[in-house]
Write a protein that holds these residues in place. Structure first.
Motif, PDB file in Angstrom:
ATOM      1  N   ASP A  71      11.863  -9.429  11.118  1.00  0.00           N
ATOM      2  CA  ASP A  71      13.254  -9.883  11.070  1.00  0.00           C
ATOM      3  C   ASP A  71      13.732 -10.411  12.421  1.00  0.00           C
ATOM      4  N   GLY A  72      13.054 -10.011  13.493  1.00  0.00           N
ATOM      5  CA  GLY A  72      13.429 -10.517  14.806  1.00  0.00           C
ATOM      6  C   GLY A  72      13.232 -12.016  14.941  1.00  0.00           C
ATOM      7  N   TYR A  73      12.431 -12.596  14.031  1.00  0.00           N
ATOM      8  CA  TYR A  73      12.199 -14.042  14.080  1.00  0.00           C
ATOM      9  C   TYR A  73      13.217 -14.837  13.265  1.00  0.00           C
ATOM     10  N   ARG A  74      14.010 -14.172  12.429  1.00  0.00           N
ATOM     11  CA  ARG A  74      14.883 -14.897  11.503  1.00  0.00           C
ATOM     12  C   ARG A  74      15.810 -15.884  12.202  1.00  0.00           C
ATOM     13  N   GLU A  75      16.391 -15.453  13.310  1.00  0.00           N
ATOM     14  CA  GLU A  75      17.347 -16.314  13.997  1.00  0.00           C
ATOM     15  C   GLU A  75      16.663 -17.448  14.753  1.00  0.00           C
ATOM     16  N   ARG A  76      15.336 -17.361  14.919  1.00  0.00           N
ATOM     17  CA  ARG A  76      14.624 -18.387  15.687  1.00  0.00           C
ATOM     18  C   ARG A  76      14.097 -19.520  14.813  1.00  0.00           C
ATOM     19  N   VAL A  77      14.073 -19.313  13.509  1.00  0.00           N
ATOM     20  CA  VAL A  77      13.451 -20.306  12.621  1.00  0.00           C
ATOM     21  C   VAL A  77      14.516 -20.943  11.750  1.00  0.00           C
ATOM     22  N   PRO A  78      14.263 -22.166  11.254  1.00  0.00           N
ATOM     23  CA  PRO A  78      15.233 -22.825  10.378  1.00  0.00           C
ATOM     24  C   PRO A  78      15.320 -22.128   9.023  1.00  0.00           C
ATOM     25  N   LEU A  79      16.393 -22.403   8.295  1.00  0.00           N
ATOM     26  CA  LEU A  79      16.542 -21.811   6.973  1.00  0.00           C
ATOM     27  C   LEU A  79      15.429 -22.286   6.048  1.00  0.00           C
ATOM     28  N   ASP A 113      10.159 -20.443   7.788  1.00  0.00           N
ATOM     29  CA  ASP A 113      11.583 -20.569   7.498  1.00  0.00           C
ATOM     30  C   ASP A 113      12.149 -19.201   7.174  1.00  0.00           C
ATOM     31  N   ALA A 114      13.477 -19.097   7.247  1.00  0.00           N
ATOM     32  CA  ALA A 114      14.152 -17.827   7.023  1.00  0.00           C
ATOM     33  C   ALA A 114      14.113 -17.415   5.550  1.00  0.00           C
ATOM     34  N   VAL A 115      14.072 -18.376   4.634  1.00  0.00           N
ATOM     35  CA  VAL A 115      14.068 -18.040   3.208  1.00  0.00           C
ATOM     36  C   VAL A 115      12.823 -17.243   2.844  1.00  0.00           C
ATOM     37  N   ARG A 116      11.724 -17.545   3.494  1.00  0.00           N
ATOM     38  CA  ARG A 116      10.476 -16.830   3.201  1.00  0.00           C
ATOM     39  C   ARG A 116      10.634 -15.323   3.455  1.00  0.00           C
ATOM     40  N   PHE A 117      11.418 -14.963   4.468  1.00  0.00           N
ATOM     41  CA  PHE A 117      11.629 -13.545   4.753  1.00  0.00           C
ATOM     42  C   PHE A 117      12.324 -12.852   3.580  1.00  0.00           C
ATOM     43  N   SER A 118      13.327 -13.545   2.988  1.00  0.00           N
ATOM     44  CA  SER A 118      14.014 -12.965   1.830  1.00  0.00           C
ATOM     45  C   SER A 118      13.063 -12.822   0.649  1.00  0.00           C
ATOM     46  N   SER A 119      12.240 -13.846   0.437  1.00  0.00           N
ATOM     47  CA  SER A 119      11.288 -13.809  -0.669  1.00  0.00           C
ATOM     48  C   SER A 119      10.272 -12.686  -0.480  1.00  0.00           C
ATOM     49  N   ILE A 158       0.824  -1.210   0.000  1.00  0.00           N
ATOM     50  CA  ILE A 158       0.000   0.000   0.000  1.00  0.00           C
ATOM     51  C   ILE A 158       0.865   1.270   0.000  1.00  0.00           C
ATOM     52  N   GLY A 159       2.186   1.074  -0.106  1.00  0.00           N
ATOM     53  CA  GLY A 159       3.082   2.214  -0.201  1.00  0.00           C
ATOM     54  C   GLY A 159       3.412   2.892   1.114  1.00  0.00           C
ATOM     55  N   ASP A 160       3.183   2.200   2.221  1.00  0.00           N
ATOM     56  CA  ASP A 160       3.452   2.757   3.547  1.00  0.00           C
ATOM     57  C   ASP A 160       4.890   2.415   3.948  1.00  0.00           C
ATOM     58  N   ARG A 161       5.838   3.293   3.587  1.00  0.00           N
ATOM     59  CA  ARG A 161       7.246   3.001   3.845  1.00  0.00           C
ATOM     60  C   ARG A 161       7.561   2.911   5.338  1.00  0.00           C
ATOM     61  N   ASP A 162       7.037   3.850   6.114  1.00  0.00           N
ATOM     62  CA  ASP A 162       7.297   3.821   7.556  1.00  0.00           C
ATOM     63  C   ASP A 162       6.687   2.585   8.199  1.00  0.00           C
ATOM     64  N   GLY A 163       5.440   2.260   7.796  1.00  0.00           N
ATOM     65  CA  GLY A 163       4.796   1.066   8.331  1.00  0.00           C
ATOM     66  C   GLY A 163       5.534  -0.195   7.938  1.00  0.00           C
ATOM     67  N   PHE A 164       6.046  -0.221   6.696  1.00  0.00           N
ATOM     68  CA  PHE A 164       6.831  -1.375   6.253  1.00  0.00           C
ATOM     69  C   PHE A 164       8.104  -1.518   7.071  1.00  0.00           C
ATOM     70  N   ALA A 165       8.818  -0.411   7.270  1.00  0.00           N
ATOM     71  CA  ALA A 165      10.078  -0.469   8.018  1.00  0.00           C
ATOM     72  C   ALA A 165       9.843  -0.990   9.438  1.00  0.00           C
ATOM     73  N   GLU A 166       8.780  -0.516  10.062  1.00  0.00           N
ATOM     74  CA  GLU A 166       8.478  -0.955  11.427  1.00  0.00           C
ATOM     75  C   GLU A 166       8.103  -2.432  11.462  1.00  0.00           C
ATOM     76  N   ALA A 167       7.234  -2.846  10.526  1.00  0.00           N
ATOM     77  CA  ALA A 167       6.806  -4.247  10.500  1.00  0.00           C
ATOM     78  C   ALA A 167       7.955  -5.166  10.112  1.00  0.00           C
ATOM     79  N   ALA A 168       8.843  -4.712   9.226  1.00  0.00           N
ATOM     80  CA  ALA A 168       9.971  -5.529   8.791  1.00  0.00           C
ATOM     81  C   ALA A 168      10.939  -5.788   9.938  1.00  0.00           C
ATOM     82  N   VAL A 169      11.167  -4.765  10.777  1.00  0.00           N
ATOM     83  CA  VAL A 169      12.047  -4.955  11.942  1.00  0.00           C
ATOM     84  C   VAL A 169      11.468  -6.017  12.874  1.00  0.00           C
ATOM     85  N   ARG A 170      10.152  -5.958  13.082  1.00  0.00           N
ATOM     86  CA  ARG A 170       9.505  -6.940  13.952  1.00  0.00           C
ATOM     87  C   ARG A 170       9.606  -8.346  13.349  1.00  0.00           C
TER      88      ARG A 170
END
Length: 386
Positions: A254-262, A271-277, A240-252
């Protein structure tokens, strides 16, 4: 009717409390009349429903004597209550078998085509409905409501893959209701996860935002559903073009990346690959094509290096099409067309892949309207995804 069935006076079977007027005698035909007659036919629904339920409970189960006073109460009467609440027409193995099938279909989802999956999952969903209609205990009911809800979620994904968006909405709504009855918020969250994805590909970002937000509000903390919906919310904000909302949600997220398998296996894995996709798709919507290219290439590298149950052909194809979109945005139409051809050469061609390919076709034609190669490729894409 009860007197005729038990061959005793109502007071002998403890049915008439003091002061209640005795019920009239049954007809002299010797046959039970009305909807409470024990029969293989379906009750017509006529007559007083309370009397009908009481009669069926006594005729079909254990006769229970009311505990009107301590002097008349007997331990046997209390045991009758206990036996009555545990009466079930279902065997434990029936529910266990249903649970195993739900797990099997979810785990091997990508190994089936949508056309193969639908009749199997739909049959199981109907089986769950039939079991719910049978006599069961409260605990069995909750388990059945949960399995029925997850089967509806699974069917919603199949409908999404088939492009049946009318069915996706209905199935997600059904899963929500069954999740509520089962007191299983994760079922409701998974329904919103499916609804969010379908709405994104249907170009309905506000509907997707509503689904992601509602799902996150009820998903159990740190559950797979919560992790998936966190990533979903980030890409919806980007859509929806909400850059600030995206940045905030992305930080939240990304906090799961280290907790899930690749890599994760199955429809309900994380899985972590889904975050990259997801980051690749989000960056395209925000116009950051270099970041989109990096994220898409990272996802493609991980997907290509996976074999066996971790292989996700649909997500690999979408990551490749995202890379093609990024290349088109960076002014590399020939590279974009080559990447897209590789993505569509050997893929489980579901609706999400068709939608992303159509998005690529439209983007290329808008950017390079006078290119004969792009025009020809647009027709090629139209033929593949028709």
């Amino acid at each position: 009717m009860l007197e005729e069935y038990f061959g005793k006076d109502l007071t002998e079977i403890g049915f008439t409390p003091p002061g209640m007027r005795p019920l009239p005698k049954p007809p002299a035909t010797g046959r039970l009349e009305g909807p409470t007659a024990p029969s293989t036919a379906t009750p017509s629904g006529e007559g007083d429903p309370t009397k009908r339920r009481n009669a069926l409970a006594l005729i079909g189960g254990t006769a229970m004597t009311p505990l009107f006073s301590p002097e008349s109460a007997r331990a046997e009467s209390v045991h009758a209550y206990t036996r009555h609440v545990s009466i079930s027409a279902l065997a434990p193995r029936d529910i266990e078998a249903l649970e195993i099938e739900v797990h099997r279909l979810g785990s091997a989802y990508s190994a089936w085509t949508p056309e193969e999956l639908w009749p199997v999952a739909a049959t199981l969903r109907h089986q769950a409905a039939v079991m719910l209609a049978a006599r069961h205990t409260l605990r069995q009911g909750r388990e059945l409501f949960r399995h029925a809800g997850m089967l509806s979620v699974l069917l919603a994904w199949v409908a999404h893959d088939l492009g049946r968006r009318d069915l996706v909405a209905a199935l997600c709504d059904d899963a929500w209701h069954h999740g509520q009855e089962a007191d299983a918020p994760e079922v409701c969250a998974w329904a919103d996860d499916a609804a969010c994805t379908d709405a994104l590909y249907a170009d309905q970002p506000l509907v997707a935002l509503s689904a992601a937000t509602r799902g996150l509000a009820i998903a159990p903390r740190n559950s797979n559903a919560a992790i998936r919906l966190s990533a979903q919310l980030a890409r919806v904000r980007a859509r929806i073009g909400d850059r600030d909302g995206f940045a905030e949600a992305a930080v939240r997220a990304d906090g799961y990346r280290e907790r899930v398998p690749l890599h994760g296996t199955g429809l309900f894995a994380v899985d972590a690959v889904r975050f990259s996709s997801f980051d690749a798709s989000s960056s395209i919507w925000l116009g950051d094509y270099r970041r989109a290219s990096r994220s898409a290439q990272e996802a493609i590298g991980h997907y290509r290096g996976t074999a066996g149950p971790g292989l996700a052909p649909t997500r690999l194809a979408i990551a490749q099409l995202d890379l093609a979109l990024a290349q088109a945005g960076l002014g590399e139409p020939d590279e974009a067309m080559g990447t897209a051809r590789r993505a569509l050469s050997d893929v489980r061609l579901v609706q999400a892949v068709r939608d992303r390919a159509d998005q690529l076709r439209g983007g290329l034609l808008r950017r390079y309207p006078t290119s004969a190669h792009v025009t020809a490729f647009g027709e090629e894409l139209r033929g593949i995804t028709a």
